[in-house]
Design a protein around this motif. Structure first.
Motif, PDB file in Angstrom:
ATOM      1  N   MET A   1       0.819  -1.195   0.000  1.00 12.51           N
ATOM      2  CA  MET A   1       0.000   0.000   0.000  1.00 12.51           C
ATOM      3  C   MET A   1       0.863   1.260   0.000  1.00 12.51           C
ATOM      4  SD  MET A   1      -3.026   0.897  -0.140  1.00 12.51           S
ATOM      5  CE  MET A   1      -4.161   2.173   0.199  1.00 12.51           C
ATOM      6  N   ASP A   2       1.990   1.214   0.720  1.00 13.78           N
ATOM      7  CA  ASP A   2       2.891   2.365   0.754  1.00 13.78           C
ATOM      8  C   ASP A   2       3.416   2.698  -0.636  1.00 13.78           C
ATOM      9  OD1 ASP A   2       2.501   2.401   3.449  1.00 13.78           O
ATOM     10  OD2 ASP A   2       4.581   1.982   4.002  1.00 13.78           O
ATOM     11  N   ILE A   3       3.715   1.671  -1.406  1.00  9.41           N
ATOM     12  CA  ILE A   3       4.235   1.890  -2.754  1.00  9.41           C
ATOM     13  C   ILE A   3       3.201   2.593  -3.619  1.00  9.41           C
ATOM     14  CG2 ILE A   3       4.992   0.713  -4.862  1.00  9.41           C
ATOM     15  CD1 ILE A   3       6.338  -1.364  -3.030  1.00  9.41           C
ATOM     16  N   ALA A   4       1.952   2.161  -3.534  1.00 18.07           N
ATOM     17  CA  ALA A   4       0.885   2.792  -4.323  1.00 18.07           C
ATOM     18  C   ALA A   4       0.712   4.256  -3.940  1.00 18.07           C
ATOM     19  CB  ALA A   4      -0.420   2.036  -4.133  1.00 18.07           C
ATOM     20  N   ILE A   5       0.795   4.562  -2.666  1.00 16.71           N
ATOM     21  CA  ILE A   5       0.658   5.953  -2.208  1.00 16.71           C
ATOM     22  C   ILE A   5       1.811   6.799  -2.726  1.00 16.71           C
ATOM     23  CG2 ILE A   5       0.661   7.433  -0.160  1.00 16.71           C
ATOM     24  CD1 ILE A   5      -0.891   5.182   1.269  1.00 16.71           C
ATOM     25  N   ILE A   6       3.013   6.260  -2.725  1.00 19.93           N
ATOM     26  CA  ILE A   6       4.164   7.002  -3.248  1.00 19.93           C
ATOM     27  C   ILE A   6       4.022   7.214  -4.752  1.00 19.93           C
ATOM     28  CG2 ILE A   6       6.660   6.837  -3.683  1.00 19.93           C
ATOM     29  CD1 ILE A   6       6.921   5.659  -0.857  1.00 19.93           C
ATOM     30  N   LEU A   7       3.567   6.207  -5.483  1.00 13.64           N
ATOM     31  CA  LEU A   7       3.368   6.359  -6.927  1.00 13.64           C
ATOM     32  C   LEU A   7       2.320   7.424  -7.232  1.00 13.64           C
ATOM     33  CD1 LEU A   7       3.421   2.610  -8.065  1.00 13.64           C
ATOM     34  CD2 LEU A   7       5.269   4.287  -8.253  1.00 13.64           C
ATOM     35  N   ILE A   8       1.219   7.398  -6.503  1.00  6.88           N
ATOM     36  CA  ILE A   8       0.159   8.394  -6.705  1.00  6.88           C
ATOM     37  C   ILE A   8       0.652   9.788  -6.325  1.00  6.88           C
ATOM     38  CG2 ILE A   8      -2.104   9.140  -5.858  1.00  6.88           C
ATOM     39  CD1 ILE A   8      -2.789   6.101  -5.645  1.00  6.88           C
ATOM     40  N   SER A   9       1.439   9.887  -5.279  1.00  8.88           N
ATOM     41  CA  SER A   9       1.996  11.178  -4.874  1.00  8.88           C
ATOM     42  C   SER A   9       2.906  11.749  -5.952  1.00  8.88           C
ATOM     43  CB  SER A   9       2.779  11.040  -3.566  1.00  8.88           C
ATOM     44  OG  SER A   9       1.953  10.618  -2.526  1.00  8.88           O
ATOM     45  N   GLY A  10       3.671  10.882  -6.583  1.00  8.28           N
ATOM     46  CA  GLY A  10       4.551  11.326  -7.655  1.00  8.28           C
ATOM     47  C   GLY A  10       3.786  11.860  -8.847  1.00  8.28           C
ATOM     48  N   ILE A  11       2.748  11.151  -9.234  1.00  4.83           N
ATOM     49  CA  ILE A  11       1.921  11.606 -10.350  1.00  4.83           C
ATOM     50  C   ILE A  11       1.250  12.935  -9.998  1.00  4.83           C
ATOM     51  CG2 ILE A  11      -0.122  11.079 -11.737  1.00  4.83           C
ATOM     52  CD1 ILE A  11       0.637   8.075 -11.356  1.00  4.83           C
ATOM     53  N   ALA A  12       0.687  13.011  -8.786  1.00  6.88           N
ATOM     54  CA  ALA A  12      -0.022  14.222  -8.357  1.00  6.88           C
ATOM     55  C   ALA A  12       0.925  15.422  -8.261  1.00  6.88           C
ATOM     56  CB  ALA A  12      -0.701  13.971  -7.017  1.00  6.88           C
ATOM     57  N   GLY A  13       2.121  15.207  -7.750  1.00 10.73           N
ATOM     58  CA  GLY A  13       3.084  16.303  -7.632  1.00 10.73           C
ATOM     59  C   GLY A  13       3.455  16.894  -8.982  1.00 10.73           C
ATOM     60  N   ALA A  14       3.680  16.033  -9.963  1.00 11.87           N
ATOM     61  CA  ALA A  14       4.032  16.507 -11.300  1.00 11.87           C
ATOM     62  C   ALA A  14       2.857  17.222 -11.964  1.00 11.87           C
ATOM     63  CB  ALA A  14       4.492  15.328 -12.161  1.00 11.87           C
ATOM     64  N   LEU A  15       1.672  16.623 -11.875  1.00  9.69           N
ATOM     65  CA  LEU A  15       0.496  17.219 -12.525  1.00  9.69           C
ATOM     66  C   LEU A  15       0.089  18.538 -11.872  1.00  9.69           C
ATOM     67  CD1 LEU A  15      -1.673  14.041 -13.209  1.00  9.69           C
ATOM     68  CD2 LEU A  15      -0.421  15.435 -14.885  1.00  9.69           C
ATOM     69  N   LEU A  16       0.135  18.601 -10.551  1.00 13.85           N
ATOM     70  CA  LEU A  16      -0.242  19.828  -9.857  1.00 13.85           C
ATOM     71  C   LEU A  16       0.720  20.965 -10.197  1.00 13.85           C
ATOM     72  CD1 LEU A  16      -2.081  21.301  -7.870  1.00 13.85           C
ATOM     73  CD2 LEU A  16      -0.653  20.424  -6.023  1.00 13.85           C
ATOM     74  N   THR A  17       1.999  20.677 -10.215  1.00 13.53           N
ATOM     75  CA  THR A  17       2.984  21.702 -10.567  1.00 13.53           C
ATOM     76  C   THR A  17       2.797  22.149 -12.010  1.00 13.53           C
ATOM     77  OG1 THR A  17       4.546  20.698  -9.024  1.00 13.53           O
ATOM     78  CG2 THR A  17       5.443  22.264 -10.607  1.00 13.53           C
TER      79      THR A  17
END
Length: 126
Positions: A1-17
């Protein structure tokens, strides 16, 4: 589950910026700084919200992927390239672990590698 959260955080960080940079015209540096400070500050002030592993790694992943979002929409026309780059960054980050430790600019270097790889895939597919 931690891996999925990190992957989603990475996508969200790039898209939000990317959104703040191009849609709201904040500029790359301001957008990246805003996203990075928010992510880092959030987990600094609320460290017990998630487990220690996520509290440590999410701000780093978001900061690294915010470098991807600094790209201009004049060059990167498709938003999916930014999302794919964020995912690629997160995967590289998870797989390399401490490989880049001691190398200056490892987050930026990984962000550049991720964006170049994703952009190349889009150009080759054309």
């Amino acid at each position: 589950m931690d891996i999925a959260i990190i992957l989603i955080s990475g996508i969200a960080g790039a898209l939000l910026t990317f959104l703040l940079n191009n849609k709201f015209q904040l500029g790359g540096v301001m957008a990246s700084a805003g996203v990075s400070v928010f992510a880092g500050g959030f987990f600094f002030f609320i460290p017990d919200l998630l487990n220690e592993n996520l509290t440590t790694h999410i701000p780093l992943v978001v900061m690294g992927t915010s470098f991807i979002g600094m790209a201009t929409s004049r060059v990167i026309k498709e938003v999916w390239i930014i999302g794919l780059s964020g995912l690629t960054f997160s995967i590289i980050y998870l797989l390399t672990g401490s490989f880049f430790e001691g190398y200056g600019g490892s987050l930026g270097t990984t962000a550049a590698i991720s964006l170049i790889a994703s952009y190349s895939i889009s150009q080759i597919s054309k």
